[in-house]
Design a protein around this motif. Sequence first.
Motif, mmCIF file in Angstrom:
data_model
loop_
_atom_site.group_PDB
_atom_site.id
_atom_site.type_symbol
_atom_site.label_atom_id
_atom_site.label_comp_id
_atom_site.label_asym_id
_atom_site.label_seq_id
_atom_site.Cartn_x
_atom_site.Cartn_y
_atom_site.Cartn_z
ATOM 1 N N PRO A 285 0.846 -1.376 -0.007
ATOM 2 C CA PRO A 285 -0.007 -0.032 0.042
ATOM 3 C C PRO A 285 0.709 1.311 -0.001
ATOM 4 N N VAL A 286 2.139 1.047 0.784
ATOM 5 C CA VAL A 286 2.921 2.602 0.793
ATOM 6 C C VAL A 286 3.422 2.823 -0.682
ATOM 7 N N LEU A 287 3.758 1.557 -1.238
ATOM 8 C CA LEU A 287 4.345 1.760 -2.688
ATOM 9 C C LEU A 287 3.495 2.188 -3.466
ATOM 10 N N GLY A 288 2.247 1.766 -3.660
ATOM 11 C CA GLY A 288 1.247 2.231 -4.517
ATOM 12 C C GLY A 288 0.718 3.826 -4.282
ATOM 13 N N ILE A 289 0.859 4.225 -2.900
ATOM 14 C CA ILE A 289 0.672 5.660 -2.803
ATOM 15 C C ILE A 289 1.758 6.443 -3.375
ATOM 16 N N LEU A 290 2.886 6.008 -3.067
ATOM 17 C CA LEU A 290 3.915 6.956 -3.629
ATOM 18 C C LEU A 290 4.355 6.814 -4.972
ATOM 19 N N ALA A 291 3.782 5.648 -5.694
ATOM 20 C CA ALA A 291 3.735 5.651 -7.053
ATOM 21 C C ALA A 291 2.555 6.568 -7.689
ATOM 22 N N PHE A 322 3.686 4.950 -13.130
ATOM 23 C CA PHE A 322 2.703 3.662 -13.597
ATOM 24 C C PHE A 322 3.464 2.362 -13.620
ATOM 25 N N VAL A 323 4.697 2.332 -13.805
ATOM 26 C CA VAL A 323 5.295 1.071 -13.624
ATOM 27 C C VAL A 323 5.367 0.412 -12.344
ATOM 28 N N LEU A 324 5.941 1.156 -11.276
ATOM 29 C CA LEU A 324 5.885 1.088 -9.841
ATOM 30 C C LEU A 324 4.505 0.812 -9.432
ATOM 31 N N LEU A 325 3.342 1.483 -9.812
ATOM 32 C CA LEU A 325 1.847 1.115 -9.193
ATOM 33 C C LEU A 325 1.528 -0.281 -9.776
ATOM 34 N N ALA A 405 -2.614 1.536 -19.015
ATOM 35 C CA ALA A 405 -4.009 1.229 -19.139
ATOM 36 C C ALA A 405 -3.964 -0.233 -18.032
ATOM 37 N N PHE A 406 -3.128 -1.111 -18.157
ATOM 38 C CA PHE A 406 -2.907 -2.372 -17.335
ATOM 39 C C PHE A 406 -2.598 -2.016 -15.917
ATOM 40 N N ALA A 407 -1.757 -0.926 -15.653
ATOM 41 C CA ALA A 407 -1.773 -0.600 -14.078
ATOM 42 C C ALA A 407 -2.827 -0.042 -13.637
ATOM 43 N N VAL A 408 -3.617 0.657 -14.269
ATOM 44 C CA VAL A 408 -4.807 1.326 -13.745
ATOM 45 C C VAL A 408 -6.047 -0.085 -13.510
ATOM 46 N N VAL A 409 -5.997 -0.954 -14.388
ATOM 47 C CA VAL A 409 -6.690 -1.893 -14.488
ATOM 48 C C VAL A 409 -6.197 -3.086 -13.307
ATOM 49 N N ALA A 410 -5.397 -2.953 -12.876
ATOM 50 C CA ALA A 410 -4.643 -4.010 -11.956
ATOM 51 C C ALA A 410 -4.929 -3.339 -10.656
ATOM 52 N N ALA A 411 -4.843 -1.934 -10.617
ATOM 53 C CA ALA A 411 -5.235 -1.426 -9.280
ATOM 54 C C ALA A 411 -6.774 -1.542 -9.072
ATOM 55 N N PHE A 412 -7.706 -1.679 -10.040
ATOM 56 C CA PHE A 412 -9.216 -1.764 -9.916
ATOM 57 C C PHE A 412 -9.199 -3.380 -9.285
ATOM 58 N N GLU A 413 -8.445 -4.130 -9.973
ATOM 59 C CA GLU A 413 -8.409 -5.574 -9.847
ATOM 60 C C GLU A 413 -8.265 -5.946 -8.400
ATOM 61 N N ARG A 414 -7.391 -5.111 -7.795
ATOM 62 C CA ARG A 414 -6.762 -5.604 -6.522
ATOM 63 C C ARG A 414 -8.004 -5.477 -5.609
ATOM 64 N N GLY A 415 -8.648 -4.220 -5.679
ATOM 65 C CA GLY A 415 -10.169 -4.221 -4.986
ATOM 66 C C GLY A 415 -9.687 -3.409 -3.727
ATOM 67 N N GLY A 416 -10.990 -3.083 -3.099
ATOM 68 C CA GLY A 416 -10.892 -2.185 -1.745
ATOM 69 C C GLY A 416 -10.786 -0.875 -1.874
ATOM 70 N N PRO A 417 -11.145 -0.094 -1.052
ATOM 71 C CA PRO A 417 -11.399 1.384 -1.113
ATOM 72 C C PRO A 417 -9.987 1.913 -1.512
ATOM 73 N N LEU A 418 -8.794 1.472 -1.107
ATOM 74 C CA LEU A 418 -7.539 2.138 -1.066
ATOM 75 C C LEU A 418 -6.858 2.033 -2.760
ATOM 76 N N TRP A 419 -7.113 0.769 -3.119
ATOM 77 C CA TRP A 419 -6.619 0.446 -4.538
ATOM 78 C C TRP A 419 -7.555 1.081 -5.669
ATOM 79 N N THR A 420 -8.804 1.073 -5.205
ATOM 80 C CA THR A 420 -9.971 1.745 -6.361
ATOM 81 C C THR A 420 -9.584 3.296 -6.292
ATOM 82 N N ALA A 421 -9.070 3.814 -5.176
ATOM 83 C CA ALA A 421 -8.765 5.150 -5.201
ATOM 84 C C ALA A 421 -7.616 5.487 -6.034
ATOM 85 N N LEU A 422 -6.607 4.484 -5.652
ATOM 86 C CA LEU A 422 -5.339 4.828 -6.508
ATOM 87 C C LEU A 422 -5.233 4.624 -7.951
ATOM 88 N N GLY A 423 -6.223 3.641 -8.445
ATOM 89 C CA GLY A 423 -6.752 3.444 -9.658
ATOM 90 C C GLY A 423 -7.306 4.769 -10.381
#
Length: 548
Positions: A285-291, A322-325, A405-423
């Motif tokens: 989650p921390v890495l996703g937020i920084l990305a 996007f790569v790090l996300l 596109a795949f990075a955004v889709v992957a964030a939504f696939e991960r699910g949950g409020p945090l990852w959806t917001a990051l996507g």
Amino acid sequence: MTSAQTLLLATLSLPAIGALFAAAMPARLDRLARVGGLLFAAATAGVVVALGVARTDTPGVRRIEPFAEVDLPWAPTLSLRFHIGVDGISYPLVALTALLTLLCCAYCLWRVPEPGRGRLLVSLLLVLQAGITGVFLALDLVLFFVFFEVVLLPMYAVIAVWGGADRRRAARKFVLYTLFGSVLLLIGVFVVVSSSGTGDLVALSDPAVRPMSAGMQLLAFVLLALAFAVKSPLWPLHTWLPAAHTEAPTVGSVILAGVLLKMGTYGLLRVAVGVAPDGAARCAPVLGILATAAIIAGGLICLAQTELKRLIAYSSVGHMGFVLLGVSTLTATGMQAALIGNIAHGIVTGLLFFVAGGIKDRTHTGDLDRLGGLRETAPALSGVLAFAAIASLGLPGLAGFWGEAFAVVAAFERGGPLWTALGAVAAAGAALAAAYFLRLLRRVTHGPATPLVAALALPLPAPLGGRAPLGPTGQPRADGPVAESGAGADGRDQVGAGNGVGGARLTAGELVAWGPLVVLTLAVGVAPVLVLEWSNAAVEALAGVFGR
């Protein structure tokens, strides 16, 4: 020794031999040395192609499974081994490194930055290729660290000797940041080796035998991730990048953006996530937020830039976000996004820096306020710039689209409020990329031609060896970066006169260096399977550790 092993060793040894050959040639044979370096780069590219043809996959495994591998004693008393190999994750990056080095060496046949000495520049490019390729091939942590450090001094020299007016400060900043990351990497390697008793990446990445505790994995991942974040670079550790790109010569910027940054993202995926998956899961989650912050920060900063190469440099911060996300999602989709994003960024941003170099060679400035109307005076140059820009902003059908596109889709696939917001935030960051690149095109290609751009339509005076570049008035220029030199019909290095090297037309060197990147941008955009097919089995094995 098998043919695959021979090809693997040749992938490393040919650039090193070529570097020695080019550096050993006397100054009077400078052009011959550059030709020789180009031939070694071409031979290496041929070997890499042959290595890919010899590939065989072993599906269904949950560890690194190289399709070519060499494992030899290196320092037996220290239990160190020269262990290298290539799999579906590393091969596309090895191929990208070989391609960009080949194109840069070819470019140096026509264009050598001041102060000349092209043979030494080509030699350093080949040393960089050997070091970067070694990073992608290393299957031992200590060997990985050694190759990681090999690239430091050559890139410093490329920036400090052949760069712009503020080159030494930029080179020092590059070294200081990179050394900081290297210290963290060394400590991380020590933690892993001391706690597990091995530095072998194949053994460390195998879930059945992974020896580190959860606490040690967390410590190792934090150290390794910080080290690779400096190289990637991840916001807020990115501040060395714009200065290095702005001051580096054209070929230096291409190698720096095209493959050197990929050492960080590759290391994060192959080493940090592969060796310490428990630590990666806890820090994701921390890495996703920084990305995501890097995506937004990079886009906003680009909107405020007034210098061409600096804008492209800051765009890399967003693209690497996007790569790090994708990596932070720890899903197969996210890892594929990271891998194709790496390749697409290397191709498209390499092309952007080539074009930016061509514009600066002609106008002797990258100041957007002094550029404008390029479409009317140099339509071919303007067209390539527009093509590269829309590819970089992620237009569907071009290479830059799939990773984002795949990075955004992957964030939504991960699910949950945090990852959806990051996507959702990352998707908004993609819109920022469209805004700053379209702004760039409006200022550089459209509108009335500025005096510098209008001068491109004037006939070129005959270039004279060693002559200082002239401004549009015909008087020697005392300001701005020096023009890059080229080789005339007699083979001697020459410095562009008048309104710059090439005028409104694309030169032969530009056609040779830019053409393959234009073709690949289209090919990867239309058929992403060209990249994804290589990494499917390896990514599924790595993501399978996380049950995804």
